[in-house]
Design a protein around this motif. Structure first.
Motif, short mmCIF file in Angstrom:
data_model
loop_
_atom_site.label_atom_id
_atom_site.label_comp_id
_atom_site.label_asym_id
_atom_site.label_seq_id
_atom_site.Cartn_x
_atom_site.Cartn_y
_atom_site.Cartn_z
N VAL A 41 0.88 -1.17 0.00
CA VAL A 41 0.00 0.00 0.00
C VAL A 41 0.91 1.22 0.00
CG1 VAL A 41 -1.75 1.27 1.26
CG2 VAL A 41 -1.80 -1.21 1.25
N GLU A 42 0.79 2.06 -1.00
CA GLU A 42 1.63 3.27 -1.08
C GLU A 42 0.88 4.44 -0.46
OE1 GLU A 42 4.65 3.24 -2.18
OE2 GLU A 42 4.81 1.38 -3.33
N GLY A 43 1.60 5.41 -0.01
CA GLY A 43 0.96 6.60 0.53
C GLY A 43 1.79 7.16 1.66
N GLU A 44 1.65 8.44 1.89
CA GLU A 44 2.50 9.12 2.86
C GLU A 44 2.30 8.54 4.26
OE1 GLU A 44 2.63 13.57 3.53
OE2 GLU A 44 3.18 13.37 1.42
N GLU A 45 1.07 8.19 4.58
CA GLU A 45 0.79 7.76 5.95
C GLU A 45 0.77 6.23 6.10
OE1 GLU A 45 -2.76 9.76 7.12
OE2 GLU A 45 -1.63 11.53 7.73
N ALA A 46 0.98 5.53 4.99
CA ALA A 46 1.00 4.07 5.07
C ALA A 46 2.41 3.60 5.42
CB ALA A 46 0.56 3.47 3.75
N HIS A 47 2.49 2.58 6.22
CA HIS A 47 3.81 2.00 6.47
C HIS A 47 3.74 0.50 6.51
CE1 HIS A 47 3.42 1.01 10.87
NE2 HIS A 47 2.35 1.76 10.68
N GLU A 48 4.91 -0.11 6.39
CA GLU A 48 4.97 -1.56 6.26
C GLU A 48 5.73 -2.13 7.45
OE1 GLU A 48 5.90 -3.96 2.35
OE2 GLU A 48 7.76 -3.50 3.36
N VAL A 49 5.23 -3.23 8.00
CA VAL A 49 5.95 -3.93 9.06
C VAL A 49 6.26 -5.33 8.55
CG1 VAL A 49 5.87 -4.77 11.43
CG2 VAL A 49 4.72 -2.64 10.84
N ALA A 50 7.54 -5.70 8.59
CA ALA A 50 7.94 -7.04 8.14
C ALA A 50 8.41 -7.85 9.35
CB ALA A 50 9.05 -6.94 7.11
N VAL A 51 7.92 -9.05 9.50
CA VAL A 51 8.28 -9.91 10.63
C VAL A 51 8.73 -11.27 10.12
CG1 VAL A 51 7.47 -10.94 12.77
CG2 VAL A 51 6.50 -8.78 12.02
N GLY A 52 9.81 -11.77 10.67
CA GLY A 52 10.23 -13.14 10.35
C GLY A 52 11.19 -13.20 9.19
N PRO A 53 11.70 -14.37 8.82
CA PRO A 53 11.23 -15.71 9.20
C PRO A 53 11.50 -16.12 10.65
CG PRO A 53 13.22 -15.90 7.89
CD PRO A 53 12.83 -14.45 7.86
N GLY B 194 9.78 -16.14 19.40
CA GLY B 194 9.48 -17.20 20.36
C GLY B 194 10.06 -18.51 19.90
N VAL B 195 9.75 -19.57 20.63
CA VAL B 195 10.20 -20.90 20.22
C VAL B 195 9.14 -21.45 19.28
CG1 VAL B 195 10.99 -23.14 21.02
CG2 VAL B 195 11.33 -21.14 22.45
N ILE B 196 9.12 -20.95 18.05
CA ILE B 196 8.13 -21.42 17.08
C ILE B 196 8.77 -21.54 15.71
CG2 ILE B 196 6.04 -20.62 18.22
CD1 ILE B 196 6.15 -18.16 16.36
N GLU B 197 7.99 -22.03 14.77
CA GLU B 197 8.51 -22.28 13.43
C GLU B 197 8.63 -20.96 12.64
OE1 GLU B 197 6.72 -25.85 11.51
OE2 GLU B 197 5.32 -25.62 13.15
N PRO B 198 9.40 -20.98 11.56
CA PRO B 198 9.63 -19.75 10.81
C PRO B 198 8.60 -19.47 9.73
CG PRO B 198 11.11 -21.46 10.04
CD PRO B 198 10.27 -22.08 11.11
N GLY B 199 8.33 -18.20 9.52
CA GLY B 199 7.45 -17.74 8.46
C GLY B 199 7.60 -16.24 8.35
N HIS B 200 7.21 -15.66 7.21
CA HIS B 200 7.39 -14.22 7.01
C HIS B 200 6.04 -13.53 6.86
CE1 HIS B 200 9.53 -10.60 5.89
NE2 HIS B 200 8.70 -10.46 4.88
N PHE B 201 5.86 -12.46 7.59
CA PHE B 201 4.59 -11.73 7.59
C PHE B 201 4.84 -10.28 7.19
CE2 PHE B 201 4.34 -15.20 10.54
CZ PHE B 201 3.09 -15.75 10.33
N ARG B 202 4.05 -9.77 6.25
CA ARG B 202 4.15 -8.35 5.87
C ARG B 202 2.83 -7.66 6.14
NH1 ARG B 202 8.20 -6.76 1.64
NH2 ARG B 202 9.92 -8.13 2.23
N PHE B 203 2.88 -6.68 7.00
CA PHE B 203 1.67 -5.90 7.32
C PHE B 203 1.72 -4.56 6.61
CE2 PHE B 203 2.71 -8.60 10.92
CZ PHE B 203 1.49 -9.13 11.31
N GLN B 204 0.63 -4.20 5.95
CA GLN B 204 0.50 -2.85 5.40
C GLN B 204 -0.39 -2.10 6.38
OE1 GLN B 204 2.30 -2.25 2.62
NE2 GLN B 204 2.88 -4.41 2.66
#
Lengths: 506, 250
Positions: free
Chosen positions: A144-156, A160-170
């Protein structure tokens, strides 16, 4: 339109490949969409190379009739995508594209799923370098583009003690507009390893498809082989498998509710459930020596004896655990401060759940009557009239409450199964698998429906093995539940689904 | 509030007495294999050939078990042949890969860290856990160390969220090709000196995915391992015992 093209069958019967007609693509498409319109859903969808072309199989499940349907066609290097008309196929078509390098034209979201090379020698669909292993997570993420939009990337690697995966939040401020989930980090290539099998290592690899669902996946696998071999296992072995499935469900549901309580800061239930979950795992270990049911289910039966003393031990320990579990769960579900955090958060509309093809706890929390224990009882089971347990709100509370009610139901089912254990008839040797045949098995694991499909070659060896873990359907549900939510509620929503990474990645 | 306190009393005190008292394990639990008999040479080689993971080795008429490859499975050909039996002994962790070979002599359990490392980590050890193709059984049974039954923190050991806060990495899974760089990046982000712990058959030698195309054969080929914890998955007490041995607390 009437669909004579559809071959209907029930789990436990195999179909000779010669008896399943390969439809024209247009006929296949029309039949599939007509069936979906009539209330069926896609349980499995996969390709198998047949000469120059690719044979395409769709396994449809009709929950009301308790029937499976098979549709088959043949495609070339590209074909018009079905996803625009049938969103629940979106990951299946991406998977097909990644495995065989065929292009579903018009697919709105054609990206890799597990990041491996095509299984067949063909030009890379995404133009990645030939001869090199693709890089996990390398794809165009939705932005999502825009001045007030931001991106959060998590992982892999997570915190915690859990399995790996990648999440991108807009995000817009704290609000999540869109979540994209990119997995594949756990990919071990299990389906490919099964080709030419069953091999001596196969059962152990199946036990680790999703290690927390060992009993579920091995039961699905063994039922499938037994169906193809025409082997009928003893009623007692089937009963023990169902006991093990319910023990697995109890351990995981109780653990999940504890984790939900922990995520909203209600520590008594989190602590109690952490201990209780272990006690349920220990019951499985009493049965087979392993807390995760390793070695419990084998083709032809169940190798561990369940004698009178052990039955008495299990019953007595369940009797002690039941009120303790009830106490721990009721404490949390009675608390207004907890309910205020559970209710209305991470809501998935029933229509979305249906369109995405959700299964298991996540589907039942949206009011969809999908429970293989009731609709597709495998083996000798006659089904359970008290299932499925449904909620309608589709939020974190509903997913938690489905689990809570299933915990109580599991105690009842276990009690009955342990009281009415059929006489011992021993295990039976597995015969040869039927050649050039297709069979499907369905088993309701604790997360939801596990679907295994096998196609054998002319010598009765496995030519194609397709595994659909419930997580394969449900990760899209998690992404959907985050829309419009606070990003800080992601852990809570995530726990309410508690999906498998390796079950998805295979 | 009162209902919470009442429930707390009903649930009782649940923290185990380990290590003062040995844990009670299920009767069928498969722990350290014990040699129980000699076999003919042909029976030995048959058993060796029948283990799908190459965990058995024969020397003369005896069978040795490589605990780094063994899944402690219920179908062991050496058990069927009467050469070994699985005992109830959960203590399995070792410091060297070669120590995992179980023969007739006494099993060499993990020794404590050297003086310098013990001074650094003996009272406080923070670990970053990375799953690299683990099936969530190893992960789940490490997670339970944090529950009140095991209460890992009372020994000064904790799993932390950031590699920057960690003293070592604990790897589970065979290391899939898709996780290789993430594991190495995590290791690189941990300040030196640092420990590497391989937990479970997969992390030690690839487990059921030994020699498969999409996976590596454990973390040992990529990083120097300080502690091996065998099992598929290791019992929580096996992992706890290994960690405490490493820190000289047992």
């Amino acid at each position: 339109m009437n669909c004579p093209a559809l071959i209907t069958f029930r789990p436990g019967t195999w179909i000779a490949l010669a008896d399943s007609p390969s439809l024209t693509l247009a006929h296949f498409r029309a039949s599939l969409l007509a069936e979906i319109g009539n209330g069926a859903r896609v349980a499995s969808f996969f390709g198998q190379p047949g000469g120059e072309a690719l044979d395409l199989f769709a396994i449809l499940a009709n929950d009301v009739r308790g029937e499976l349907g098979l549709l088959r066609t043949s495609i070339g290097k590209s074909y018009p995508a079905l996803t625009p008309d049938c969103p629940q196929l979106h990951l299946f078509e991406r998977e097909l594209a990644e495995q065989f390098g065929v292009r579903p034209e018009g697919h709105p979201w054609l990206k890799p799923v597990r990041f491996h090379n095509h299984w067949v020698d063909t030009a890379d669909l995404w133009g990645r370098a030939a001869g090199e292993h693709p890089l996990a997570g390398e794809m165009n993420f939705y932005r999502v583009e825009g001045e007030e939009a931001h991106e959060v990337a998590v992982g892999p690697v997570h915190a915690g003690v859990i399995e790996p995966g990648h999440f991108r939040f807009q995000c817009h401020g704290e609000e999540v507009m869109h979540l994209e989930i990119s997995l594949g980090f756990q990919h071990r290539g299990i389906e490919q390893l099964l080709v030419g099998g069953p091999h001596p290592a196969t059962i152990y690899q199946l036990e680790t498809v999703a290690g927390d669902t060992t009993v579920g996946h091995t039961t699905a696998y063994c039922r499938l082989l037994e169906c193809l071999a025409g082997t009928t296992v003893s009623a007692r072995a089937e009963a023990i498998r169902e006991i093990a499935l319910e023990l697995e469900r109890l351990a995981n549901h109780v653990g999940d509710i504890g984790a939900l309580a922990g995520d909203v800061g209600f520590l008594p239930t989190a602590s109690f459930c952490g201990r209780l979950r272990g006690d349920y795992l220990n019951l499985t270990a009493e049965l087979c020596g392993s807390r995760f049911g390793r070695g419990l289910v084998r083709p032809g039966g169940v190798p561990c004896a369940l004698d009178k003393t052990l039955v008495a031990t299990l019953r007595q320990r369940l009797e002690t655990l039941e009120p303790q579990t009830r106490g721990a769960l009721e404490l949390c579900f009675d608390r207004p401060s907890v309910l205020a955090r559970f209710e209305g958060v991470g809501r998935v509309a029933a229509a979305d759940a249906e369109a995405l093809g959700l299964v298991g706890v996540a589907a039942r929390a949206c009011g969809l009557s999908r429970d293989a224990r009731a609709n597709f009882p495998g083996g000798r089971s006659k089904g359970h009239f008290e299932l499925p347990l449904l909620e309608t709100e589709g939020d974190v509370f509903a997913r938690g409450n489905v689990r809570r009610r299933e915990v109580y139901a599991a105690h009842k089912l276990l009690n009955r199964a342990l009281r009415q254990l059929p006489e011992d008839h021993g295990n039976v040797p597995l015969g040869n698998l039927a050649p050039a045949a297709l069979a499907v098995s369905i088993c309701e694991g604790w997360r939801g429906e596990i679907v295994h499909t096998a196609i054998t070659d002319g010598k009765g060896r496995i030519a194609r093995y397709k595994i659909v873990d419930p997580s394969f359907h449900n990760w899209s549900g998690l992404a959907m539940s985050l829309r419009g939510e606070q990003i800080s509620d992601f852990p809570l929503c995530n726990k309410s689904f508690n999906l498998s990474y390796c079950g998805f990645d295979l | 509030m009162l209902s919470i306190i009442r429930e707390r009393f009903r649930q009782g005190h649940r923290t185990g007495k380990f290590p003062k008292e040995a844990p009670q394990l299920p009767a069928r639990f498969r722990g350290l294999p014990e040699p129980v008999g000699d076999l003919s040479l042909s029976a030995c080689s048959r058993a060796v050939a029948n283990c799908p993971f190459g965990a058995l080795r024969s020397s003369a008429n005896r069978l040795h078990v490589d605990l780094g490859r063994c899944l402690f499975c219920a179908d062991c050909p050496a058990v069927a042949a009467g050469a070994i039996m699985f005992s109830n002994d959960y203590r399995l962790a070792a410091r060297c890969r070669d120590d995992l070979l179980r023969g007739e002599e006494e099993y060499r359990l993990a020794k404590q860290l050297d003086k310098q490392m013990l001074k650094l980590f003996g009272r406080s050890l923070k670990l970053r856990q990375v799953s690299a193709g683990g099936c969530n059984a190893c992960e789940a049974d490490l997670n339970v160390l944090g529950t009140l039954v095991f209460d890992l923190a009372r020994f000064g050991i904790q799993f932390v969220a950031s590699p920057r806060h960690a003293d070592g990495i604990m790897v589970t899974g065979p290391v899939t090709e898709n996780m290789k760089s993430a594991v190495l990046d995590t290791y690189a982000a941990i300040p030196a000196p640092k420990l590497v712990i391989a937990s479970g058959a997969c992390a030690i030698g690839g487990g059921p995915f030994c020699n498969c195309p999409e996976t590596h054969n454990g973390i040992g080929d990529l990083l120097p391992v300080d502690l091996y914890i065998p099992g598929c998955p290791p019992h929580p007490y096996t992992a706890l015992d290994g960690l405490l041995r490493l820190l000289g607390k047992l």
